[in-house]
Every structure is written in structure tokens, then in C-alpha cells.
Design an enzyme around this catalytic site. Structure first.
Site, PDB file in Angstrom:
ATOM      1  N   HIS A  79       0.709  -1.262   0.443  1.00  0.00           N
ATOM      2  CA  HIS A  79       0.148   0.324   0.089  1.00  0.00           C
ATOM      3  C   HIS A  79       0.936   1.525   0.170  1.00  0.00           C
ATOM      4  O   HIS A  79       0.817   2.161  -0.602  1.00  0.00           O
ATOM      5  CB  HIS A  79      -0.868   0.214   1.011  1.00  0.00           C
ATOM      6  CG  HIS A  79      -1.740  -1.010   0.991  1.00  0.00           C
ATOM      7  ND1 HIS A  79      -2.907  -1.075   2.031  1.00  0.00           N
ATOM      8  CD2 HIS A  79      -1.784  -2.204   0.191  1.00  0.00           C
ATOM      9  CE1 HIS A  79      -3.297  -2.557   1.987  1.00  0.00           C
ATOM     10  NE2 HIS A  79      -3.489  -2.653   1.069  1.00  0.00           N
ATOM     11  N   HIS A 261      -8.684  -1.751  -5.274  1.00  0.00           N
ATOM     12  CA  HIS A 261      -8.152  -1.988  -4.810  1.00  0.00           C
ATOM     13  C   HIS A 261      -6.963  -3.245  -4.976  1.00  0.00           C
ATOM     14  O   HIS A 261      -5.794  -3.357  -4.915  1.00  0.00           O
ATOM     15  CB  HIS A 261      -8.761  -3.209  -2.870  1.00  0.00           C
ATOM     16  CG  HIS A 261      -7.418  -3.156  -2.195  1.00  0.00           C
ATOM     17  ND1 HIS A 261      -6.610  -2.120  -1.305  1.00  0.00           N
ATOM     18  CD2 HIS A 261      -6.843  -4.297  -1.773  1.00  0.00           C
ATOM     19  CE1 HIS A 261      -5.598  -2.921  -0.601  1.00  0.00           C
ATOM     20  NE2 HIS A 261      -5.501  -3.731  -0.852  1.00  0.00           N
ATOM     21  N   ASP A 265      -3.531  -3.118  -5.328  1.00  0.00           N
ATOM     22  CA  ASP A 265      -1.717  -4.304  -4.991  1.00  0.00           C
ATOM     23  C   ASP A 265      -0.828  -4.575  -6.028  1.00  0.00           C
ATOM     24  O   ASP A 265       0.114  -4.258  -5.921  1.00  0.00           O
ATOM     25  CB  ASP A 265      -2.494  -5.354  -4.368  1.00  0.00           C
ATOM     26  CG  ASP A 265      -3.177  -5.094  -2.737  1.00  0.00           C
ATOM     27  OD1 ASP A 265      -2.867  -4.599  -2.013  1.00  0.00           O
ATOM     28  OD2 ASP A 265      -3.713  -6.057  -3.019  1.00  0.00           O
ATOM     29  N   HIS A 288      -0.738 -11.407  -4.614  1.00  0.00           N
ATOM     30  CA  HIS A 288       0.246 -11.292  -4.174  1.00  0.00           C
ATOM     31  C   HIS A 288       1.650 -11.685  -4.668  1.00  0.00           C
ATOM     32  O   HIS A 288       2.601 -11.712  -5.417  1.00  0.00           O
ATOM     33  CB  HIS A 288       0.368 -10.904  -3.210  1.00  0.00           C
ATOM     34  CG  HIS A 288      -0.552 -10.032  -1.999  1.00  0.00           C
ATOM     35  ND1 HIS A 288      -0.231  -9.148  -1.978  1.00  0.00           N
ATOM     36  CD2 HIS A 288      -1.737  -9.419  -0.954  1.00  0.00           C
ATOM     37  CE1 HIS A 288      -0.997  -7.734  -1.858  1.00  0.00           C
ATOM     38  NE2 HIS A 288      -2.011  -8.234  -0.838  1.00  0.00           N
ATOM     39  N   HIS A 366      40.801  16.354 -40.129  1.00  0.00           N
ATOM     40  CA  HIS A 366      41.348  15.288 -39.574  1.00  0.00           C
ATOM     41  C   HIS A 366      40.260  14.109 -40.184  1.00  0.00           C
ATOM     42  O   HIS A 366      39.034  13.796 -40.018  1.00  0.00           O
ATOM     43  CB  HIS A 366      40.329  15.691 -38.000  1.00  0.00           C
ATOM     44  CG  HIS A 366      40.722  14.383 -36.927  1.00  0.00           C
ATOM     45  ND1 HIS A 366      40.950  13.447 -37.119  1.00  0.00           N
ATOM     46  CD2 HIS A 366      41.988  14.332 -36.492  1.00  0.00           C
ATOM     47  CE1 HIS A 366      41.270  12.401 -36.217  1.00  0.00           C
ATOM     48  NE2 HIS A 366      42.447  13.262 -35.766  1.00  0.00           N
TER      49      HIS A 366
END
Length: 464
Positions: A79, A261, A265, A288, A366
Site C-alpha cells: 500500500h 483495491h 495491490d 500477491h 582530420h
């Protein structure tokens, strides 16, 4: 999306109980330098060990994401991390005097509020986005979980949840830009089902759980005796079931608050990849365990193409210093003004850019028929980059000169040709003392090292 890295302007604190440990902790957000990322620090433990926000350090995903490093654990980090990602804050140190951030109301909104109270500070570094180049997929057939990251030019997340519940049904939530996180997602609270409560409680979890920091979904008929036991579990005089099937008359903030929610997560757990993402994330039934496994898969893909030691340069993004600002600090002018942009600057490292074109004056003599940028001018351009770093340490850089004192271990590894973009990186090897600076310089074309040297310079005040 913000293009430069950000931290907070001042430290801010909040306190509360941890959801699963039940331990009251004080949490302090502190400003951090560019490229610091997110780190937790357990100030209650000996040695005050730090724990990086890194998916490879996850040791537990039972109802929350737990990190462990240097002998220290931090529980339920998702959170807090979601709030930081949602505000596009890149660098912060999070100190805790306990094992778990406060659960607050079960969402990210109170973390958002305290971080906004601190204020955001832009830093002299571009954000190092990881842009997903092709589809990255994760699947757990046993749990019917599917997650995919697709290429896009911003950060979009869509989540679908389906728990075969007559109360929740199938729900969707999405944001099409991370800037929508604060208003659409941050206030959405964690939830669980009534049938999970006893299992969680017996598993020594939700010690800090309360009906004001989690939504409890009632998915079956509940007898009065069970309501009495629940009241004892939550230390409440009484609990009851609302018609919608939410325990204790808790009102949902959105009809699909549980899905929102779950999106929160996902954002928090994917922060553990370690870099801000440009991707479209589609997630079906995430949790999770799946989020962390997916983060690891993204990180592995990212590492295969990683050039983290090379300064990140995106020509579409504004520089830290443009040519006008460089000219106000460095005295060099045509044909020896060899630096076009500064793209990174902190106390010890600087990165600059030079675009090499056929119109460079040195190509006239050069090897005109085979134009190659002289190595000595590559070193000069690298030294000018280092000069910006050295002069940034004084309050009035326009009143100082920088002079070369020495060059060591100089090597030219590949020719630099018209059309190449040189990216220079100079890093102090030791603190500047008595006006003497020693730094390591590197020059890249793309991911190829073309020149390197150790340079010593002096900083001398102009005679006014």
C-alpha cells in the site's frame, strides 16, 4: 507522466497499527537523492538495516508482500509503494520503528495525503523508465490467474476479479494513466471474505485487523452465535451483516471497490521491479503471489537488456541543463564548445551529451575523406562534462575556472563518426579537497564504450 525524477521536500511522519503483526509503528518518509529508489529502514533494530524494495527480496506473500534483507523484515509494503508510484515519486527512504507500515484505513489514501503535505521536489535526473518492448506473460492455471504486460507509451492497468461470489460477482477496474491513481484507486480498501477470517486469525495474521481498516465480505448465511464470536474477535460490542453482504454496515466507496483495491495491490507489488514502467498491464484474478512472480518475470526481461551503468538518454525528454544553461557556467565557445546537454547531475555524478555531425570544424582537417572525431576532443568534451560537475559544487560557478592537471589510463576503444551521439559520464573518485577533483570519465555511443580516462582537475577562483 513526469519525465524527471522526484523526491519529497521534507520528512513527514504517520503512526498506526500493522494489519497482520498488530504492532504499532511510527513511519517516516525522508527525501532521498536521485537513483536511490525506494528503501525501508528498520530503525528499531541494531545497525538500523535497510531493505530495498526489490521483488527478489520477497520472502512471504500470505495476505501481503513481505521483504527481507540484512536480517530485517518489513511486512505488508504494497500500500505504501502504491502511493509512491501513484504520485510518481522516485526516491524516498521509509524509516520504521516496527516490522510493518501502519495499515491506516486499509487503502493508500492517507499515505498519499502525508506525501502531498511534504511536497514533491524535482531532481536533476531523468526517470529511468522500463519500456516494455514485447508481450511479457505470466499464468498460474491452478489459480486461474493470468497477467500480461504489453507495450505502450504510458502506464495503464486493468484488473478483473471473479470470486464466484453472489455478493461481489465479476468486477473490473482500470486506469489509463498513472495520474488517475490518486482520484480513482488510492482510497480503495483491502478486503477479505468472512470464511477467511477464522483461518487468518488462527494463522496468527490480522492481529491489527479492524472493521475500519478492511472490508469483510459476507458470502453465506451467518448465525447469531457466529456474529457474537466475531464481535469478540474484533473487540466490538456487536457486529451485524448489511443486506449487501458487507460486515457491520460498512459502506463501499465504489461499487467495485474490491477490484479497485486489487489494482492498487498490482501497482504496489509491481513497484518491486525497481524502475517506473511504461506498459499496459492486464491482470485476471491477481494476488500477491502472482503479482510478485510477474514482477520477477518483468525484471528478468529488463535485466537481459539492462545497461544500467550507462546514463539513460531519451532525446524526447527535456535535459537537466540545455546549451544556454551550460554556456552560463562553462567559458568554452566555438569551436571548443563540445557539450550540447546535461541529462543527469547529482553530488558525485554527471552525464552529458554531444551530437557529432559532419559540420564539426575539426573534420575539415582530420581525415576529410574518412572523418573520425579526434580522441583528444573526445577527452575534452568529457572534461567539459566533468567541469559541470565540479562547478556545481560552488555557489557562484561563473566566477571559477577549471583546469586539467592530469589524465591517466586513457583508452580509445572505438572510432566516433559523424552521426554518432556521444553520452558522457563523469564520477568523482573522492571528495573534492582544496579545489582538486579526481574523476573517472566514460564516453558511450549507444551501449558501446568508446573512450575512458581518469582525469584530475583544479577549480580556481577568477581574479575579479
Amino acid at each position: 507522466m513526469k519525465v524527471k525524477q522526484h523526491t519529497i521536500k521534507k520528512q513527514v511522519e504517520l503512526s498506526g497499527v500493522g494489519l497482520h503483526t498488530g504492532v504499532i509503528s511510527n513511519m517516516t518518509f525522508l527525501p532521498a537523492p536521485p537513483n536511490h529508489g525506494y528503501k525501508f529502514q528498520r530503525i528499531d533494530l541494531e545497525g538500523r538495516p535497510t531493505v530495498d524494495a526489490d521483488c527478489d527480496l520477497v520472502v512471504d506473500v500470505s495476505r501481503g508482500t513481505t521483504l527481507e534483507q540484512n536480517g530485517a523484515r518489513v511486512y505488508t509494503v504494497e500500500h505504501v509503494l502504491a502511493a509512491l508510484v501513484g504520485l510518481e515519486i522516485d526516491n524516498v527512504l521509509i524509516q520504521l520503528d516496527g516490522p510493518e507500515p501502519p495499515i491506516m484505513d486499509g487503502s493508500s489514501i492517507q499515505f498519499i495525503e502525508v506525501l502531498e503535505e511534504a511536497g514533491l521536489e524535482e531532481q536533476n535526473a531523468l526517470r529511468r523508465f522500463y519500456e516494455v518492448q514485447e508481450s511479457i506473460q505470466y499464468k498460474d492455471s491452478a489459480r486461474e490467474v493470468e497477467m500480461v504486460a504489453l507495450p505502450t507509451d504510458n502506464y495503464r492497468v486493468t484488473v478483473m476479479v471473479d470470486y464466484n461470489s453472489p455478493v461481489l460477482g465479476s468486477q473490473h477496474a482500470s486506469i489509463t494513466d498513472i495520474g488517475q491513481f490518486k482520484s480513482e484507486i488510492a482510497s480503495c480498501r483491502t478486503f477479505c471474505f468472512l470464511h477467511e477470517l477464522e483461518m487468518l486469525y488462527n494463522s496468527n495474521l490480522i492481529k491489527g485487523g479492524d472493521l475500519n481498516n478492511a472490508i469483510v465480505v459476507v458470502d453465506r448465511i451467518v448465525e447469531e452465535k457466529e456474529l457474537v464470536n466475531l464481535a469478540k474477535m474484533f473487540n466490538k460490542p456487536k457486529v451485524e451483516v448489511k443486506k449487501e453482504g458487507i460486515l457491520n454496515n460498512v459502506d463501499l466507496r465504489y461499487r467495485n471497490e474490491p477490484a479497485r483495491h486489487k489494482l492498487l495491490d498490482v501497482v504496489g507489488d509491481l513497484a518491486l521491479v525497481g524502475r517506473p514502467l511504461k506498459a499496459q498491464i492486464l491482470a485476471a484474478r491477481p494476488g500477491h503471489a502472482a503479482n510478485v512472480a510477474f514482477a520477477k518475470k518483468i525484471k528478468r526481461v529488463m535485466e537481459k537488456s539492462s545497461t544500467s551503468h550507462i546514463p539513460y538518454y531519451d532525446p524526447r525528454l527535456p535535459p537537466v541543463m540545455d546549451i544556454t544553461q551550460i554556456s552560463s557556467i562553462l567559458p568554452h565557445r566555438y569551436p571548443f564548445q563540445l557539450l550540447d546537454k546535461i541529462i543527469y547531475l547529482d553530488n558525485t555524478v554527471v552525464a552529458g551529451v554531444k551530437n557529432v555531425t559532419i559540420n564539426e570544424p575539426f573534420f575539415m582537417g582530420h581525415f576529410p575523406s574518412n572523418p573520425v572525431m579526434p580522441g583528444v576532443l573526445q577527452v575534452e568534451a568529457m572534461a567539459q562534462t566533468g567541469g559541470i560537475l565540479v562547478l556545481s559544487t560552488v555557489d557562484d560557478p561563473e566566477n571559477y575556472w577549471t583546469y586539467f592537471l592530469g589524465i591517466e589510463n586513457c583508452k580509445f576503444r572505438k572510432m566516433v563518426l559523424p552521426g554518432d551521439t556521444l553520452i558522457f559520464k563523469c564520477e568523482l573518485l573522492a571528495p573534492i579537497r582544496r579545489g582538486i577533483a579526481k574523476m573517472r570519465g566514460e564516453a558511450y555511443v549507444g551501449t558501446t564504450l568508446v573512450c575512458e580516462a581518469v582525469m584530475t582537475a583544479s577549480i580556481t577562483r577568477k581574479e575579479l
